[in-house]
Write a protein that holds these residues in place. Structure first.
Motif, PDB file in Angstrom:
ATOM      1  N   VAL A 294     -48.640  12.458 -26.063  1.00 38.74           N
ATOM      2  CA  VAL A 294     -47.855  13.081 -24.896  1.00 38.74           C
ATOM      3  C   VAL A 294     -47.344  14.811 -25.483  1.00 38.74           C
ATOM      4  CG1 VAL A 294     -46.410  13.533 -23.319  1.00 38.74           C
ATOM      5  CG2 VAL A 294     -47.618  11.634 -23.191  1.00 38.74           C
ATOM      6  N   VAL A 295     -47.606  15.472 -25.217  1.00 39.16           N
ATOM      7  CA  VAL A 295     -47.353  16.815 -25.912  1.00 39.16           C
ATOM      8  C   VAL A 295     -46.464  17.139 -25.161  1.00 39.16           C
ATOM      9  CG1 VAL A 295     -46.699  19.735 -26.177  1.00 39.16           C
ATOM     10  CG2 VAL A 295     -49.294  17.916 -26.110  1.00 39.16           C
ATOM     11  N   THR A 296     -44.562  17.344 -26.549  1.00 40.47           N
ATOM     12  CA  THR A 296     -43.852  17.284 -25.890  1.00 40.47           C
ATOM     13  C   THR A 296     -42.834  18.980 -26.077  1.00 40.47           C
ATOM     14  OG1 THR A 296     -43.023  16.685 -27.867  1.00 40.47           O
ATOM     15  CG2 THR A 296     -42.781  14.786 -26.123  1.00 40.47           C
ATOM     16  N   ASP A 297     -43.912  18.979 -27.442  1.00 39.22           N
ATOM     17  CA  ASP A 297     -43.198  20.340 -26.977  1.00 39.22           C
ATOM     18  C   ASP A 297     -43.970  21.525 -28.509  1.00 39.22           C
ATOM     19  OD1 ASP A 297     -40.809  22.530 -27.806  1.00 39.22           O
ATOM     20  OD2 ASP A 297     -40.817  22.718 -30.331  1.00 39.22           O
ATOM     21  N   ILE A 298     -43.875  22.763 -27.906  1.00 38.61           N
ATOM     22  CA  ILE A 298     -45.062  23.596 -28.555  1.00 38.61           C
ATOM     23  C   ILE A 298     -44.848  24.743 -28.730  1.00 38.61           C
ATOM     24  CG2 ILE A 298     -47.097  25.419 -27.188  1.00 38.61           C
ATOM     25  CD1 ILE A 298     -46.754  23.598 -24.871  1.00 38.61           C
TER      26      ILE A 298
ATOM     27  N   THR B 288     -49.711  22.320 -21.846  1.00 40.37           N
ATOM     28  CA  THR B 288     -49.126  22.348 -20.890  1.00 40.37           C
ATOM     29  C   THR B 288     -48.066  21.296 -21.611  1.00 40.37           C
ATOM     30  OG1 THR B 288     -48.663  21.593 -19.080  1.00 40.37           O
ATOM     31  CG2 THR B 288     -49.311  24.323 -19.884  1.00 40.37           C
ATOM     32  N   LYS B 289     -46.274  21.168 -21.467  1.00 42.62           N
ATOM     33  CA  LYS B 289     -45.448  20.175 -21.603  1.00 42.62           C
ATOM     34  C   LYS B 289     -45.940  18.790 -21.286  1.00 42.62           C
ATOM     35  CE  LYS B 289     -41.529  22.016 -24.341  1.00 42.62           C
ATOM     36  NZ  LYS B 289     -39.922  22.422 -23.946  1.00 42.62           N
ATOM     37  N   GLY B 290     -46.075  18.174 -21.866  1.00 45.02           N
ATOM     38  CA  GLY B 290     -46.376  16.369 -20.531  1.00 45.02           C
ATOM     39  C   GLY B 290     -48.354  16.788 -20.550  1.00 45.02           C
ATOM     40  N   ASP B 291     -48.610  16.946 -21.029  1.00 51.30           N
ATOM     41  CA  ASP B 291     -50.530  17.169 -21.144  1.00 51.30           C
ATOM     42  C   ASP B 291     -50.349  15.783 -22.352  1.00 51.30           C
ATOM     43  OD1 ASP B 291     -51.006  19.290 -19.218  1.00 51.30           O
ATOM     44  OD2 ASP B 291     -51.331  20.794 -21.054  1.00 51.30           O
ATOM     45  N   GLU B 292     -51.743  15.018 -21.553  1.00 50.40           N
ATOM     46  CA  GLU B 292     -52.092  14.005 -22.747  1.00 50.40           C
ATOM     47  C   GLU B 292     -53.009  14.710 -23.472  1.00 50.40           C
ATOM     48  OE1 GLU B 292     -52.920  10.565 -20.649  1.00 50.40           O
ATOM     49  OE2 GLU B 292     -51.033  10.611 -19.964  1.00 50.40           O
ATOM     50  N   VAL B 293     -53.217  14.343 -24.979  1.00 50.34           N
ATOM     51  CA  VAL B 293     -53.686  15.133 -25.619  1.00 50.34           C
ATOM     52  C   VAL B 293     -55.068  14.350 -27.064  1.00 50.34           C
ATOM     53  CG1 VAL B 293     -53.210  17.193 -25.434  1.00 50.34           C
ATOM     54  CG2 VAL B 293     -51.944  15.561 -27.575  1.00 50.34           C
ATOM     55  N   LEU B 294     -55.925  14.827 -27.347  1.00 49.58           N
ATOM     56  CA  LEU B 294     -56.158  13.970 -28.374  1.00 49.58           C
ATOM     57  C   LEU B 294     -56.904  14.423 -29.082  1.00 49.58           C
ATOM     58  CD1 LEU B 294     -57.432  10.746 -29.131  1.00 49.58           C
ATOM     59  CD2 LEU B 294     -59.753  12.023 -28.403  1.00 49.58           C
TER      60      LEU B 294
ATOM     61  N   THR C  44     -45.473  19.180 -30.712  1.00 52.44           N
ATOM     62  CA  THR C  44     -44.993  17.884 -30.828  1.00 52.44           C
ATOM     63  C   THR C  44     -45.551  17.362 -30.658  1.00 52.44           C
ATOM     64  OG1 THR C  44     -43.296  19.414 -31.915  1.00 52.44           O
ATOM     65  CG2 THR C  44     -43.374  16.669 -31.309  1.00 52.44           C
ATOM     66  N   VAL C  45     -46.339  16.140 -30.776  1.00 50.75           N
ATOM     67  CA  VAL C  45     -46.748  15.431 -29.527  1.00 50.75           C
ATOM     68  C   VAL C  45     -46.356  13.701 -29.999  1.00 50.75           C
ATOM     69  CG1 VAL C  45     -49.118  13.578 -29.305  1.00 50.75           C
ATOM     70  CG2 VAL C  45     -49.291  16.030 -29.817  1.00 50.75           C
TER      71      VAL C  45
ATOM     72  N   VAL D 243     -41.109   8.476 -31.264  1.00 53.41           N
ATOM     73  CA  VAL D 243     -42.008   8.849 -32.819  1.00 53.41           C
ATOM     74  C   VAL D 243     -43.242   9.652 -32.139  1.00 53.41           C
ATOM     75  CG1 VAL D 243     -43.982   7.560 -33.654  1.00 53.41           C
ATOM     76  CG2 VAL D 243     -42.243   6.361 -33.040  1.00 53.41           C
ATOM     77  N   ARG D 244     -42.495  11.262 -33.081  1.00 56.71           N
ATOM     78  CA  ARG D 244     -43.689  12.134 -32.472  1.00 56.71           C
ATOM     79  C   ARG D 244     -43.757  12.644 -33.471  1.00 56.71           C
ATOM     80  NH1 ARG D 244     -37.958  13.049 -29.449  1.00 56.71           N
ATOM     81  NH2 ARG D 244     -38.991  13.038 -26.741  1.00 56.71           N
ATOM     82  N   ILE D 245     -45.100  13.246 -33.694  1.00 54.95           N
ATOM     83  CA  ILE D 245     -45.445  14.680 -34.689  1.00 54.95           C
ATOM     84  C   ILE D 245     -45.662  15.526 -34.169  1.00 54.95           C
ATOM     85  CG2 ILE D 245     -46.590  12.249 -35.868  1.00 54.95           C
ATOM     86  CD1 ILE D 245     -49.208  12.947 -34.180  1.00 54.95           C
ATOM     87  N   ARG D 246     -45.896  16.547 -35.594  1.00 56.66           N
ATOM     88  CA  ARG D 246     -46.168  17.490 -35.594  1.00 56.66           C
ATOM     89  C   ARG D 246     -47.487  17.796 -35.598  1.00 56.66           C
ATOM     90  NH1 ARG D 246     -42.430  21.896 -34.852  1.00 56.66           N
ATOM     91  NH2 ARG D 246     -43.568  23.362 -36.276  1.00 56.66           N
ATOM     92  N   VAL D 247     -48.281  18.703 -34.877  1.00 58.99           N
ATOM     93  CA  VAL D 247     -49.404  18.296 -35.564  1.00 58.99           C
ATOM     94  C   VAL D 247     -50.617  19.994 -35.166  1.00 58.99           C
ATOM     95  CG1 VAL D 247     -50.755  16.582 -35.226  1.00 58.99           C
ATOM     96  CG2 VAL D 247     -50.651  17.989 -33.192  1.00 58.99           C
TER      97      VAL D 247
END
Length: 109
Positions: free
Chosen positions: A70-74, A56-62, A80-81, A87-91
């Motif tokens: 931190v997840v900002t968009d799904i 979910t949004k707000g989760d911290e991921v590796l 988007t992290v 600074v946001r990247i899409r993975v």
């Protein structure tokens, strides 16, 4: 009595007729491979898929590449992290390796 006299009669004996024992070894090997290799891999895939569905949004991921954020968009296939301030990247979703406990990134900084 020499060694050749002992070995030759044994070597010239007729091979045993094929029976149930001949087919038992390959079946046992396939069963062992299934339980030691295939089944655990399928279990890990199920766990990874369930983890990805719970993000979910707000989760911290590796990610598998070692990027933590931190997840900002799904989306369906991408997330988007945020790795730093603004600074946001899409993975790809599948590249997420772990969901970290809350506060992990703040304690590491």
């Amino acid at each position: 009595m020499n060694l050749m006299a002992i070995i030759l009669p044994v070597a010239q004996a007729a091979p045993p007729a094929p029976g149930m024992g001949t087919f038992l070894l390959p079946i046992a090997l396939i069963a062992v491979m299934y339980f030691l290799m295939i089944r655990p891999q399928m279990k890990r895939q199920k766990e990874h898929k369930a983890m990805l569905e719970k993000i979910t949004k707000g989760d911290e991921v590796l990610t598998s590449g070692g990027i933590a954020g931190v997840v900002t968009d799904i989306g369906d296939n991408f997330i988007t992290v945020e790795v730093a301030d603004n600074v946001r990247i899409r993975v790809q979703k599948g590249s997420v390796g772990n969901v970290l406990p809350k506060g992990t990134l703040k304690s590491a900084a």
